[in-house]
Design an enzyme around this catalytic site. Structure first.
Site: not given
Lengths: 599, 599
Positions: A440-442
């Site tokens: 997550y978050e890239g």
């Protein structure tokens, strides 16, 4: 068993003796009042809260999970009470400007506090973590009136925040976002669309939730240049400021996930929900990036926290579990077998974790300090330099810390043997929880592309030099430092490889971006290897400088760990370098999809 | 989505074109009748069963899980029917001697079949896998009367088998076993004790379960030399042979585990359970090792199967998921974004999986053939050579295959992004299921110690030479083979490192076994790297030899994958070698437990 004690000795030593908190943070006018005692008290208080209130809820929250009923999400038992204490302690607004009700403490302390919260209960930490990100975006991009109205709610923890980016068709590629925002007079907009995978998108911890939502205005250009950021509260505000009517946002479901069973991951449907613009029209990506950068740093720190818990749990188990005898001679002839910590291959696994955790903490705090300096240093040059360094290291921390955290959790599980696989012990939970951090978050692949494709070429290598130059200076100044021993040549060698790889990839990136992208993850790993090696070197220097005054546990363990790092970890640079330099055209589609051409 | 199609092209090509099934297996008198068509038909039938019957139950079994009620275990729906078909097809007794009702097929086919079963439904495969192991031990160690009585039950699948080794205090260290066996007249013994983590220890698939139990006779010497093997049926046999009264074995609980929710892991309490001795008194460890070696090979193959499913699922997802554009130019301008398989970093992940899976399959089949030759080659020298090779490679297959399988499952999850983390997609299940394979049947650390501490020094390096000499010959013969290109020098280099590391570790092991043990896992990894590189070389040669007659998918993909293997995987040998050769005394206790001394 999940075992964790706050690494306060290390944190204090890193802040004050290694990274020069006094000279670099307290010297900033904004933090002139912040003495050692205050910092130490903040850390101790966070440690107590984490150990006493959050850790005991961690396994319980995983087991009990969430309940979703009629659009509402019920958190596991104990979470509401813990959140109340957490908010009452001022932890939600730790770094928010006191003008808006926050504590006004530096980011570097947030880094330390976030590590402890994540170590004790990552699922719990996600809600306030997102509030922080939302507050940060508002502080940077909100109008004064917006800030005055919204920030105190987040600072007090009365409201929480979210980041609503992902849609079913738009994950890594936010240019594909379809959520629409129609002007509704004045500053108001009506937001419609579906967002998925929204952490803390719905819960019963706070009275209201402030969603920061990426959406397109009617006249928006195509792609990421046409995205704007909106603040959309779950409940619309009554003129007095209190929550009023339900806004057009519904949680239509929560995901069943591998882990993080105590953290709701929501599908949110916006139907003409009333929202307000944050930042300029079509400027959403930029505003979102300020939020995302903070979030990426936090995710790296989550990894660090989980790795610490994994490592401590494994060390504890290895010290208790009796199996076999140490190879040379029995270590505990009084017992039917030796504790497995005396088996070299088990100890090797513990070293592999610990030798990365310690310098990773230093790097995270270093970047935290740089963020503070980027915001508050009086000199614009110093601000710029600090900002560059933080921007450069953010993808490294996000990706490398979470990669090794996942490895650490798996290693801790391996040290536990069969017991690591059963739920009762709580170790497999660490693996399931930390697993999301590389995604997550890239994803970590996206982070590597950010480093290689954006940060490396930025300003003809300007960002890179913010790291390379001080490291070169350091190496030159410490060539004969007795404290460093064989670490220095090993670090120099790895750094040489990183420099050559950087040149080669810059060249290759100009010629053929695809070719370079195929080794982006290797480049990031090499980068991190050198950065952590540098931290070890600085830590050893600080240890030598303090002599007998340094905490005994650090004095005893760090030199061994640093030696292990240079002898057994830094050699990875050879392979990474060879992989990066290995010829081109290695990734033909046919290799993995041999039928693709003929389809 | 879990996607799997049987890799029949590769299996056939490996067996017949690469590994010389005709010359090495069919040439054995026992298998003289086994023509290509029969082998192909067996593989196709197994593939059909796996794809049509087992794969659809995999995610369902995970979700539904097991029910434990009053000592009984209820398997998830569909498992009983699938098992009935499986047994009726003769798959339980695939390699058992036809004299005892088996199919009498070679082990190498069992390897291929086991891979397919595990790929489709690892949890399902565990019960028959253990029956196989039990049958194998009985075939080798049972008295003729015992075999005649017990083997047909296992061959038909009417009964299943277990391996009861672990006790709470005795996992890796079986010397600590406490379960007792009291003589009860004639061949009978009464077994009492508690066994934990017993896979398939209780279930409702079969009428009876035959537990093979390690226990101590009253006069047993201390440690592993005092352990005997007993066969203890769940139901005692009536004189006619059918099941009769419940024996003194109870399942007191099943573990809640990270994964394998459809495979019961039982605590079994033996209370004066009637059993019979298998093999000589105090000879249990040796008998158990025959079972364990087969089981270790099977676990490696489980890993291979899961890795194949992970890889196919990831390739399918990467071909469908649209995000962003390929770096150089849009690949599908007709779509809003390109399939992520066109992103180099995604493709790199797919290559990393596939480039190991293909040669791993070759090595597993090679070892399967060696096991057949060890049992059935007319020449004692050939038997001995084959036995050595299989014994040498067993820990390598167990540990390396499961290490990369775990990595592959994690990589497949990474390729799926956020979708990889949610249960619905079935990818996180692969991670949870495969996770146990690096732990059970001897942790991978134990495997590495077996390779380094037992196999490497055996007969002054005799076992090692069974691998090194043919590889040396191969390298000498193919120095100028155009099919191999740059693979050969890369392989030679890695092999040179392995040879030097072997010498160094043999030397070090004599001087200080502890010192060597600390790098055992690195040594095993280096060993595996070279072994798989050799397989790639042989596969490319076979491909060149067959020319246009080779299956198109292999012709298209293998050369790319092999090239990736030598350019991006073999360079790992540099780091592993450096780690192995790095000085000594690196793992002081204080590094990870700084307070230990002062406690």
């Amino acid at each position: 068993m999940q075992i964790w004690r706050a690494p306060l000795d290390a944190m204090r030593f890193l802040l004050f003796e290694t990274l020069d908190f006094e000279g670099r943070i307290r010297a900033l006018p904004r933090f002139a009042e912040l003495d050692r005692e205050t910092v130490a008290a903040v850390l101790e208080e966070a440690a107590r809260l984490a150990a006493e209130r959050l850790l005991p809820l961690n396994a319980r929250g995983d087991r009990e999970g969430l309940r979703f009923e009629g659009g509402a999400v019920r958190m596991p038992s104990g979470f509401r009470e813990a959140y109340r204490l957490f908010a009452a302690g001022g932890w939600c607004g730790l770094t928010i400007d006191p003008a808006y009700g926050g504590q006004g403490l530096p980011q570097v302390l947030q880094v330390a506090v976030s590590e402890m919260i994540s170590a004790a209960n990552m699922a719990f930490g996600i809600t306030p973590g997102l509030s922080q990100g939302a507050a940060h975006a508002l502080e940077l991009w909100g109008r004064p009136e917006q800030k005055a109205r919204l920030l105190p709610k987040l600072a007090s923890g009365e409201w929480s925040g979210t980041m609503c980016l992902t849609e079913p068709q738009a994950g890594s590629d936010l240019g594909l976002i379809r959520t629409r925002a129609e002007p509704a007079g004045g500053d108001r907009f009506r937001i419609s669309g579906t967002k998925i995978f929204i952490s803390a998108g719905e819960h019963d911890l706070t009275d209201n939730i402030l969603h920061l939502v990426l959406a397109r205005l009617p006249d928006a250009p195509w792609g990421t240049r046409g995205i704007s950021l909106f603040a959309v509260p779950k409940y619309r505000l009554a003129p007095g400021g209190g929550p009023a009517a339900q806004n057009g946002v519904r949680c239509t479901g929560i995901e069943e996930k591998m882990g993080l069973h105590a953290s709701p991951t929501c599908t949110l449907v916006f139907e003409e929900a009333e929202g307000e613009l944050v930042g300029p029209p079509h400027g959403g990506m930029k505003a979102m990036f300020s939020m995302m950068n903070a979030a990426r740093l936090l995710v790296g720190v989550q990894g660090l926290g989980l790795a610490e818990t994994a490592c401590q749990s494994a060390v504890a188990h290895a010290g208790e579990r009796l199996q076999g005898r140490a190879p040379a001679a029995a270590q505990r002839p009084d017992l039917p077998a030796d504790p497995i910590i005396h088996h070299p291959d088990v100890r090797e696994m513990l070293y592999a974790m610990r030798a990365r955790i310690e310098p990773a903490r230093a790097l995270a705090l270093e970047v935290g300090m740089m963020i503070d300096r980027a915001q508050h240093a009086p000199d614009p040059g110093a601000r710029r330099a600090a900002e560059d360094f933080a921007a450069l290291m953010t993808p490294v921390i996000k990706a490398h810390f979470t990669d090794f955290a996942l490895e650490a959790a798996l290693t801790a599980q391996q040290v536990h043997g069969g017991y690591g696989y059963i739920r009762e012990q709580g170790i497999e939970q660490l693996v399931r929880d930390v697993r999301i951090t590389t995604i997550y978050e890239g994803t970590n692949g996206i982070q590597a592309l950010d480093l290689l494709g954006r940060k490396l070429p930025a300003g003809s290598g300007r960002m890179l030099r913010r790291f390379f130059h001080p490291l070169e200076d350091f190496l030159a100044r410490h060539r004969d430092a007795p404290a460093l021993g064989a670490l220095l040549p090993a670090l120099e060698k790895a750094f040489g490889r990183l420099q050559r790889a950087s040149l080669e990839l810059a060249r290759r990136g100009l010629a053929d971006p695809g070719e370079a992208a195929g080794v982006a993850r290797d480049y990031l790993a090499l980068f991190a290897l050198v950065a952590l090696g540098w931290m070890w070197a600085r830590m050893l220097c600080a240890l030598a400088a303090r002599g007998e005054a340094a905490p005994p546990a650090l004095r005893r363990s760090w030199p061994h760990l640093a030696r292990y790092y240079h002898a057994r970890v830094l050699p990875l640079s050879a392979t990474l370098f060879a992989r990066i330099m290995a010829g081109s055209g290695l990734l033909a589609l046919e290799g993995v999809a041999p039928g693709a051409r003929s389809r």
